[in-house]
Design a protein around this motif. Structure first.
Motif, short mmCIF file in Angstrom:
data_model
loop_
_atom_site.label_atom_id
_atom_site.label_comp_id
_atom_site.label_asym_id
_atom_site.label_seq_id
_atom_site.Cartn_x
_atom_site.Cartn_y
_atom_site.Cartn_z
N ALA A 90 14.60 -16.79 -61.61
CA ALA A 90 14.02 -15.93 -60.59
C ALA A 90 12.50 -16.07 -60.55
N THR A 91 11.92 -15.72 -59.44
CA THR A 91 10.47 -15.57 -59.32
C THR A 91 10.11 -14.17 -59.79
N ILE A 92 9.07 -14.05 -60.59
CA ILE A 92 8.74 -12.76 -61.21
C ILE A 92 7.48 -12.18 -60.59
N LYS A 93 7.56 -10.90 -60.28
CA LYS A 93 6.38 -10.15 -59.82
C LYS A 93 6.20 -8.96 -60.75
N THR A 94 5.07 -8.92 -61.46
CA THR A 94 4.78 -7.78 -62.32
C THR A 94 3.77 -6.87 -61.64
N ILE A 95 3.97 -5.59 -61.82
CA ILE A 95 3.12 -4.57 -61.22
C ILE A 95 2.51 -3.76 -62.36
N SER A 96 1.20 -3.79 -62.47
CA SER A 96 0.52 -3.16 -63.60
C SER A 96 0.53 -1.64 -63.49
N THR A 97 0.75 -0.99 -64.60
CA THR A 97 0.53 0.45 -64.70
C THR A 97 -0.96 0.70 -64.89
N ASP A 98 -1.36 1.96 -64.83
CA ASP A 98 -2.78 2.29 -64.98
C ASP A 98 -3.18 2.26 -66.46
N LYS A 99 -4.39 2.70 -66.75
CA LYS A 99 -4.91 2.60 -68.12
C LYS A 99 -4.11 3.44 -69.11
N ASN A 100 -3.37 4.42 -68.61
CA ASN A 100 -2.51 5.25 -69.45
C ASN A 100 -1.05 4.80 -69.42
N PHE A 101 -0.82 3.58 -68.90
CA PHE A 101 0.52 3.00 -68.80
C PHE A 101 1.44 3.79 -67.89
N GLU A 102 0.87 4.43 -66.88
CA GLU A 102 1.65 5.22 -65.94
C GLU A 102 1.52 4.66 -64.54
N LEU A 103 2.42 5.07 -63.65
CA LEU A 103 2.34 4.65 -62.24
C LEU A 103 1.23 5.41 -61.53
N ASP A 104 0.44 4.69 -60.76
CA ASP A 104 -0.55 5.36 -59.92
C ASP A 104 -0.21 5.19 -58.44
N SER A 105 0.96 4.64 -58.16
CA SER A 105 1.46 4.46 -56.80
C SER A 105 2.91 3.97 -56.88
N PRO A 106 3.63 3.95 -55.77
CA PRO A 106 4.99 3.39 -55.80
C PRO A 106 4.97 1.90 -56.14
N LEU A 107 6.10 1.37 -56.58
CA LEU A 107 6.23 -0.06 -56.83
C LEU A 107 6.53 -0.73 -55.49
N VAL A 108 5.54 -1.35 -54.90
CA VAL A 108 5.70 -1.97 -53.59
C VAL A 108 5.84 -3.47 -53.77
N CYS A 109 7.02 -3.99 -53.44
CA CYS A 109 7.26 -5.42 -53.52
C CYS A 109 8.37 -5.77 -52.52
N PRO A 110 8.00 -5.92 -51.23
CA PRO A 110 9.01 -6.11 -50.19
C PRO A 110 9.91 -7.32 -50.40
N GLU A 111 9.40 -8.34 -51.11
CA GLU A 111 10.18 -9.55 -51.30
C GLU A 111 11.18 -9.45 -52.46
N ALA A 112 11.11 -8.36 -53.24
CA ALA A 112 11.95 -8.24 -54.43
C ALA A 112 13.40 -7.96 -54.05
N LYS A 113 14.31 -8.79 -54.53
CA LYS A 113 15.73 -8.52 -54.38
C LYS A 113 16.20 -7.47 -55.39
N LEU A 114 15.46 -7.35 -56.49
CA LEU A 114 15.83 -6.42 -57.56
C LEU A 114 14.56 -5.93 -58.23
N ILE A 115 14.46 -4.61 -58.38
CA ILE A 115 13.35 -4.00 -59.12
C ILE A 115 13.93 -3.31 -60.35
N PHE A 116 13.50 -3.74 -61.53
CA PHE A 116 13.85 -3.05 -62.77
C PHE A 116 12.78 -2.00 -63.05
#
Length: 348
Positions: free
Chosen positions: A121-147
């Motif tokens: 698979a092609t991998i897209k990683t989405i960084s968390t903030d400095k506290n390892f938390e989400l600062d926005s939704p996980l936006v990846c329109p091309e993703a067939k699967l988001i873990f």
């Protein structure tokens, strides 16, 4: 030259936590439950062992029914797997063609990356903030699967619920919410399955139900999604002992609720004690904590603890290289851990 697929050859293997071959270690490195199931769980096991010449139930009927009673879903919406890692692989093979995109957070459970790379698979990683938390939704329109794990390792905190909802709403593919540690918290995501037609929740009995050695996991989703995943799983993916012990454990929910609360109580004490010993420690919704000693490199602390027969987990990864992850053990095990840490601090 062996005909090895390029994506396999180029992928480092997943490295699980160390499993020592002797029993003289305090083992706080793999997030196992420190408390055994009740003795009654094993009452009818001998009867099943006598049937080992026969294949087990291929669709884990009794286990799925027992899980459904606990989770609040009909068995048709539940798929049993050989641990939740099996569920992750089944989802990957069901929904993602080689070359298509799989997305997940950084940092998170490192197996996501390993299995996605091996799959090609092609991998897209989405960084968390400095506290390892989400600062926005996980936006990846091309993703067939988001873990997405919630609580998310190695931090152990639940992700922002509103951002998760928006992730499910915006995703064009499948969103798999990995709830491996959810029973040690006050939150779950069952309603997401009912609200969105692209959501899978995965569960495991390894941590909260003390069955790490049996490998019992579940996917819970719509009948349509489970039906497609059922085509992909191995024909007999759970042996009869795992099915029996899993179903039996679900009959002792009150016992395990007491265990979860004990782990939570010990977790609070561990966090407070580490802070007094000059650690930076994140709050946790899981059965582990992520902590950084302010008086010694984390890698050095890991080594010195291991020399004294105490195992914790160290990840040599850029964002967490000065942290150790500590499983919440029994009170006696945590007492010993804190005693050794205090000795090391005094020697530093």
């Amino acid at each position: 030259m062996l005909p090895i697929r390029n994506c396999v050859q180029q992928t480092p293997g997943y490295v699980p936590g160390e499993q020592p071959q002797t029993t003289d270690y305090i083992k706080l490195n793999t997030n196992e439950n420190p408390y055994a199931p009740p003795d009654e769980v094993f009452d009818n096991l001998e009867e099943e062992l006598k049937k080992v010449r026969l294949y087990p139930d291929p669709i884990s009927t009794k286990l799925r029914k027992a899980a459904g009673e606990v989770f609040g879903f009909p068995p048709e919406q539940i798929l049993a797997g050989n641990g939740s890692d099996d569920i992750l692989n089944i989802a990957l093979r069901t929904f993602v063609n080689p070359g298509e995109t799989v997305a997940f957070l950084d940092p998170t459970y490192s197996l996501y990356e390993t299995i996605a790379k091996v799959h090609g698979a092609t991998i897209k990683t989405i960084s968390t903030d400095k506290n390892f938390e989400l600062d926005s939704p996980l936006v990846c329109p091309e993703a067939k699967l988001i873990f997405v794990a919630s609580p998310n390792p190695p931090l152990g905190k639940h992700l922002n619920r509103q951002y998760l909802k928006e992730t499910c709403e915006q995703a064009t593919g499948i969103v798999l919410i990995d709830e491996a540690y959810v029973d040690f918290s006050d939150e779950d995501h069952w309603e997401f399955i009912k609200q969105y037609d692209n959501v899978i929740v995965s569960r495991t009995m390894s941590k909260s139900y003390s069955l790490a050695g049996m490998r019992v996991g579940f996917a819970i989703s719509s009948v349509e999604i489970i039906g497609q995943m059922n085509k992909v799983r191995d024909s007999y993916n759970l042996d009869r002992v795992a099915q029996t012990l899993g179903a039996n454990c679900f009959q002792f929910k009150d016992y395990f609720k007491g265990v979860w609360q004990q782990v939570r109580n010990t977790r609070t004490r561990l966090i407070n004690s580490l802070r007094k010993l000059d650690f930076f420690v994140f709050d946790s919704d899981a059965n582990f904590v992520l902590a950084s000693p302010q008086w010694m490199e984390a890698s050095q602390l890991y080594t010195k603890l291991k020399e004294r027969k105490v195992l914790v987990r160290y990840f040599k990864q850029p964002r967490i290289s000065n942290y150790v992850r500590i499983t919440v053990g029994t009170d006696a095990e945590i007492d010993r851990l804190l005693e050794v840490i205090e000795q090391l601090k005094n020697e530093a």
